[in-house]
Enzyme design. Structure first.
Site: not given
Ligand SMILES: NC(=O)c1ccc[n+]([C@@H]2O[C@H](COP(=O)([O-])OP(=O)(O)OC[C@H]3O[C@@H](n4cnc5c(N)ncnc54)[C@H](O)[C@@H]3O)[C@@H](O)[C@H]2O)c1
Length: 312
Positions: A144-146, A185, A210, A275
């Site tokens: 995820y991070d990388e 989460r 957090r 943190q």
């Molecule tokens: N919610 C948070 O706290 C948070 C924090 C940092 C970054 N983000 C980023 O925001 C975005 C949304 O996060 P979220 O919390 O809504 O997560 P989530 O898992 O609820 O939503 C992600 C969505 O992407 C879809 N998805 C995943 N892989 C896919 C693929 N290969 N093709 C098409 N669709 C795909 C999933 O089905 C889902 O609907 C993500 O990119 C996440 O990394 C979220």
């Protein structure tokens, strides 16, 4: 009225974003493979004439005509993204590559949902955008991070090499209605455990911190970043700077629930950051954006959502 593509639009954040864009009368195209999202999250939008859905994996190219792209596709919960790490890194890297190609061809502005996880277990606190981070490239969180770090690199290179109009949001922990019940989460975990009368599971001592942003504030921030004429091409932190320890969060949720749930401690997961606090002066300056929803208020709303969902 613009044609706006939202990848990951059936997920937690994406569904709220789609809702706001549809209400603004844009034509919204949601692309999702439902790996962590659900049709239930966008059910209420399906009857809207300006909302469309395509079931597709962003690892494959997409041939559509759009004016703007929000790239949110990627599971965000550690439990979910670690369950299929190869697919996770493919989603971030190939997804970014495919969507940047689409942005280049259609001359669309494109926003990447990046993450505070690019800072890893930070040595600088709070984390400004200028901090390069402390990420273990080999550990179980690296997919995820990388993946997200490589996606940022691709965004910057598509800007430098092809002049693609990019925005990068580094999102800090966000919570609210439509998080998945089983997503693992911390906020959803604690609320669901309290509602089920189960013990609250804290990993480690609970002194790790957090900062939690309510979903409505975050979506406002994403839209402000997309609309800003001055905020690209550079990362911009979006989150709520109010820092809280995990054990204090558990106490807040237990006081909302008015239950007697016990707290159990489990070993800290590998590479868990100690943190995390959003440093948002850049967003405040460039976007005039500030989170408004207090943690207690956001937790109440999230609590009400999970109660209704579990009572169904
Ligand atoms: N919610 C948070 O706290 C948070 C924090 C940092 C970054 N983000 C980023 O925001 C975005 C949304 O996060 P979220 O919390 O809504 O997560 P989530 O898992 O609820 O939503 C992600 C969505 O992407 C879809 N998805 C995943 N892989 C896919 C693929 N290969 N093709 C098409 N669709 C795909 C999933 O089905 C889902 O609907 C993500 O990119 C996440 O990394 C979220």
């Amino acid at each position: 009225m613009k044609k706006i593509l939202v990848t990951g639009g059936a997920g937690f954040l994406g569904s709220h974003l789609c809702e706001r864009l549809v209400a603004q009368k844009h034509h919204v195209l949601c692309v999702d493979n439902y790996v962590t999202g659900s049709r239930g999250n966008i059910q209420h939008l399906l009857s809207q004439p300006n909302f469309e859905v395509i079931r597709q994996d962003v690892c494959f190219p997409l041939y559509v005509e759009v004016d703007e792209i929000y790239n949110l596709a990627c599971p965000a919960s550690p439990k979910r993204y670690q369950s299929d790490p190869i697919q996770t890194i493919k989603t971030s890297v190939l997804g970014a590559y495919n969507l940047l190609g689409l942005a280049k061809r259609t001359k669309s502005r494109i926003l990447q949902a990046s993450t505070s996880e690019v800072y890893g277990d930070p040595h600088v606190h709070p984390q400004p955008e200028s901090y390069w981070g402390n990420v273990n490239p080999l550990g179980p969180r690296a997919c995820y991070d990388e993946g997200k770090r490589a996606a940022e690199t691709l965004f910057m290179d598509y800007h430098r090499q092809h002049n693609v109009d990019i925005r990068i949001a580094r999102i800090f922990n966000t919570y609210g209605p439509r998080m998945a019940v089983d997503d693992g989460r911390v906020v959803s975990n604690f609320i669901v455990q309290a509602l089920r009368g189960q013990p609250i599971s804290i990993y480690g001592s609970g002194t790790q911190t957090r900062s939690f942003c309510y979903v409505d504030d975050l979506v406002e921030g994403l839209m402000a970043l997309m609309e800003s004429s001055i905020a690209g091409p550079q990362p911009v932190n979006l989150g709520n700077p109010q820092e809280i320890s995990v054990k204090d969060l558990a106490q807040k949720i237990l006081s909302i629930s008015a239950t007697e749930s016990k707290v159990f401690h489990f070993p800290l997961p590998v590479d868990d950051p100690k943190q995390r606090q959003a440093e948002i002066s850049k967003a405040q300056q460039l976007l005039c954006w500030n989170p408004k929803v207090r943690l207690e208020e956001g937790l109440q709303k999230t609590w009400a959502y999970f109660k209704e969902t579990l009572d169904k």
